[in-house]
Structure formats: C-alpha cells, structure tokens
Design a protein around this motif. Structure first.
Motif, PDB file in Angstrom:
ATOM      1  N   THR A  29       0.730  -1.268   0.178  1.00 23.55           N
ATOM      2  CA  THR A  29       0.175   0.118  -0.214  1.00 23.55           C
ATOM      3  C   THR A  29       0.863   1.111   0.070  1.00 23.55           C
ATOM      4  OG1 THR A  29      -0.175   0.104   2.554  1.00 23.55           O
ATOM      5  CG2 THR A  29      -1.872  -1.055   1.182  1.00 23.55           C
ATOM      6  N   GLN A  52      -0.924  -8.002   1.386  1.00 21.58           N
ATOM      7  CA  GLN A  52      -0.060  -7.397   0.775  1.00 21.58           C
ATOM      8  C   GLN A  52       1.062  -8.611   0.128  1.00 21.58           C
ATOM      9  OE1 GLN A  52       1.062  -3.019   2.085  1.00 21.58           O
ATOM     10  NE2 GLN A  52       1.277  -4.558   3.840  1.00 21.58           N
ATOM     11  N   ARG A  56       6.245  -3.844   3.046  1.00 20.66           N
ATOM     12  CA  ARG A  56       7.583  -3.444   3.613  1.00 20.66           C
ATOM     13  C   ARG A  56       7.561  -2.745   4.844  1.00 20.66           C
ATOM     14  NH1 ARG A  56       9.314   0.830   1.412  1.00 20.66           N
ATOM     15  NH2 ARG A  56       7.588   1.806   0.032  1.00 20.66           N
ATOM     16  N   ARG A  58      10.575  -1.115   7.882  1.00 21.69           N
ATOM     17  CA  ARG A  58      11.796   0.076   7.960  1.00 21.69           C
ATOM     18  C   ARG A  58      13.049  -1.100   7.352  1.00 21.69           C
ATOM     19  NH1 ARG A  58      13.240   1.828  12.602  1.00 21.69           N
ATOM     20  NH2 ARG A  58      14.214   3.828  12.120  1.00 21.69           N
ATOM     21  N   ASN A 115       8.962   4.290  15.882  1.00 24.31           N
ATOM     22  CA  ASN A 115       7.804   4.079  15.213  1.00 24.31           C
ATOM     23  C   ASN A 115       7.228   2.577  15.499  1.00 24.31           C
ATOM     24  OD1 ASN A 115       9.880   2.277  14.000  1.00 24.31           O
ATOM     25  ND2 ASN A 115       8.938   2.510  12.103  1.00 24.31           N
ATOM     26  N   ASP A 116       7.258   1.959  16.636  1.00 26.43           N
ATOM     27  CA  ASP A 116       6.507   0.667  16.880  1.00 26.43           C
ATOM     28  C   ASP A 116       5.560   0.917  18.119  1.00 26.43           C
ATOM     29  OD1 ASP A 116       8.327  -0.594  14.960  1.00 26.43           O
ATOM     30  OD2 ASP A 116       9.645  -1.288  16.664  1.00 26.43           O
ATOM     31  N   ILE A 127       5.013   1.035  11.875  1.00 27.65           N
ATOM     32  CA  ILE A 127       4.790   2.295  11.093  1.00 27.65           C
ATOM     33  C   ILE A 127       5.840   2.829   9.932  1.00 27.65           C
ATOM     34  CG2 ILE A 127       4.271   4.887  11.152  1.00 27.65           C
ATOM     35  CD1 ILE A 127       3.120   4.247  13.965  1.00 27.65           C
ATOM     36  N   GLY A 146       0.962  -0.883   9.796  1.00 28.27           N
ATOM     37  CA  GLY A 146       0.606  -2.470   9.431  1.00 28.27           C
ATOM     38  C   GLY A 146       0.176  -2.555  11.208  1.00 28.27           C
TER      39      GLY A 146
END
Ligand code: BTN
Length: 262
Positions: A29, A52, A56, A58, A115-116, A127, A146
C-alpha cells in the motif's frame, strides 16, 4: 472482508479517507500510495489492502501481511510543513493508533522510538513513514500502518512468533477491523488538525508519556554501528538524544532501538 461501503458508513472524517481505495491484494500500500501521491491525489487519500504480497517495513525488511486478518493501509498527507518536520509524523501515527487501541479494545500499547507499538516486548503495530520533499518543504508524505489484528500465533511465520502479537491473541476474541480502522483514521485526523494549529509539542509530550524506554539504557543500531547509552529525550525534530558513557549527548535521527536490561 473490508469493502469500501462498509468503511464509509463508519467513517466520519473530513480529510483522512475522503478518497479511499480498497484492494483485495496488492504488492504494498505504501508503494501504491506514493505513486498516487506523485500523480497528485488529495490530502488524506487512503490505500488499504486485505493482503500485501510485498509489504515493506523499515530498513527494507519484509512486513508479513496475510489475507483478511490485519489492517494494512497507507495515508497520503500534504501538510505543507518544512521537511525538517517529516520525521515527526511517525509520532503522530503512533499516538493516533495507541489512542484508538485504548478507545476500541482497551489495550494500552507502549511506544518504541521511533515507530513501533509494543505489548510487552512484542510488536503489534509497525509504521513506515516516507516523505518526498521539494526544496525545504514536504511535498507529500505517506504514512504506512500495519496492525496485527486477528492473527493467531500460527498465522505468523515461526521466526516471528517470539516477537509479534495480535489483538486477537491478547483478547481471545475476533475484533471488528472496520471499527478499529475508523477510530484510527478519526484519531489521525484530530492529530493532523492539532499539529497544524499548535505544532508538534503537545503530541511529543504525549508520546514521551507512553514510551517506557526514556531515561533507561538502550542500544541503537545506526548504519550497522551500535551505540549504547541512556535514552535521555526526544529532540524537536524527533531525534533520540542518547547520553553516552563518556558523558556526551548524541543526537540520532534514524536507527533501531532496543532496551538494555541490567
Ligand atoms: C516497520 O515496523 O518496520 C514498519 C512496518 C510498516 C508496515 C505497513 S503495512 C501497510 C504499509 N505498506 C507497506 O508496505 N508497509 C506499511
């Protein structure tokens, strides 16, 4: 199955999700949202997939996105802010998802820089924020989110079972993904308005209060060089400020952090 009509009846936002694309199966996405953003789609456009094939994470990692059990989506934003603030959108997404979790399923995840979302030591949401800038301004930003919602342990590859968890595994019941999605988009929209009116300060203060690693010893991998020190604070651009053993304060903009238990 998530379909556009079902989402739209639950969604009461004005900007986030005013254009909404739902796919049964696509590669990523984030890839599609970036392409649409480059072609000029409106601020707040959402791309969601039931599955998906090349999700993907990081650092080019693969993101497991099996059919029908998670929430895999990306939001295009055009905040018109300086590119130095692009890194702060990780925090906006993290806070929005955490607050939506609390409102919808009464779970209070910890936030891990940058970002987790974790429950205990296990990851429940990742993220991936990707920005394109023009001169010194953000041209557009794609916030990829996600969330592990209804997977059971067997739905994760064996290698991930130690590190990943879903809401279903915690609550022992299936969660309505559309309700959760609608609440996340609502929170994203409120926080999007908030940072445009007031800047990121309040949001960062909230983020700090949900991060258990601040003030603690951590290890950060940056360009393969590990750094150890105490996670002292978050700078205004979202960098982690690490107090090294020699007393110096080191600013780290990108990296992978893990706590060190003494
Ligand atoms: C990470 O933890 O490394 C970030 C994971 C981000 C995964 C989401 S799922 C929706 C969006 N599309 C992608 O390909 N990745 C993000």
């Amino acid at each position: 199955m998530i379909n556009l009509e079902a989402v739209q009846t639950k969604l009461h936002t004005k900007v986030i999700g005013r254009k909404f694309h739902v796919f049964r199966r696509i590669h990523s996405t984030n890839d599609l949202a970036s392409r649409l953003a480059a072609e000029g789609v409106v601020d707040g456009t959402v791309v969601l997939a039931e599955e998906q094939t090349a999700g993907r994470g990081r650092w080019g990692r693969k993101w497991e996105s099996c059919f029908g059990k998670g929430l895999w989506f990306s939001v295009v934003l055009r905040p018109g802010l300086p590119s130095t603030q692009a890194g702060l959108f990780n925090f906006l997404a993290g806070i929005s998802v955490a607050d939506a979790f609390w409102n919808e399923v009464q779970l209070a995840p910890d936030l891990k820089w940058p970002n987790d979302l974790l429950i205990g030591e296990k990851k429940i949401c990742g993220i991936l924020s990707e920005a394109q800038s023009d001169e010194n301004k953000i041209k557009f930003l794609v916030l990829g989110i996600g969330i592990n919602v209804n997977q059971s342990s067997e739905d994760f590859p064996i290698a991930l079972r130690e590190r990943a968890i879903s809401i279903y595994m915690l609550l022992k019941r299936t969660v309505n993904r559309i309700d959760l999605l609608a609440e996340i988009l609502q929170q994203l929209e409120s926080n999007y308005y908030r940072i445009q009116k007031q800047g990121f300060e309040g949001l960062l203060a909230e983020w700090r209060s949900k991060c258990p690693h601040l003030g603690r010893p951590v290890k950060i991998i940056t360009n393969l060089i590990p750094i150890e020190g105490v996670f002292e604070s978050i700078a205004n651009d979202g960098s982690a400020m690490i107090r090294l053993q020699n007393g110096l304060l080191k600013r780290i903009l990108v990296g992978d952090m893990s706590p060190i238990y003494c």
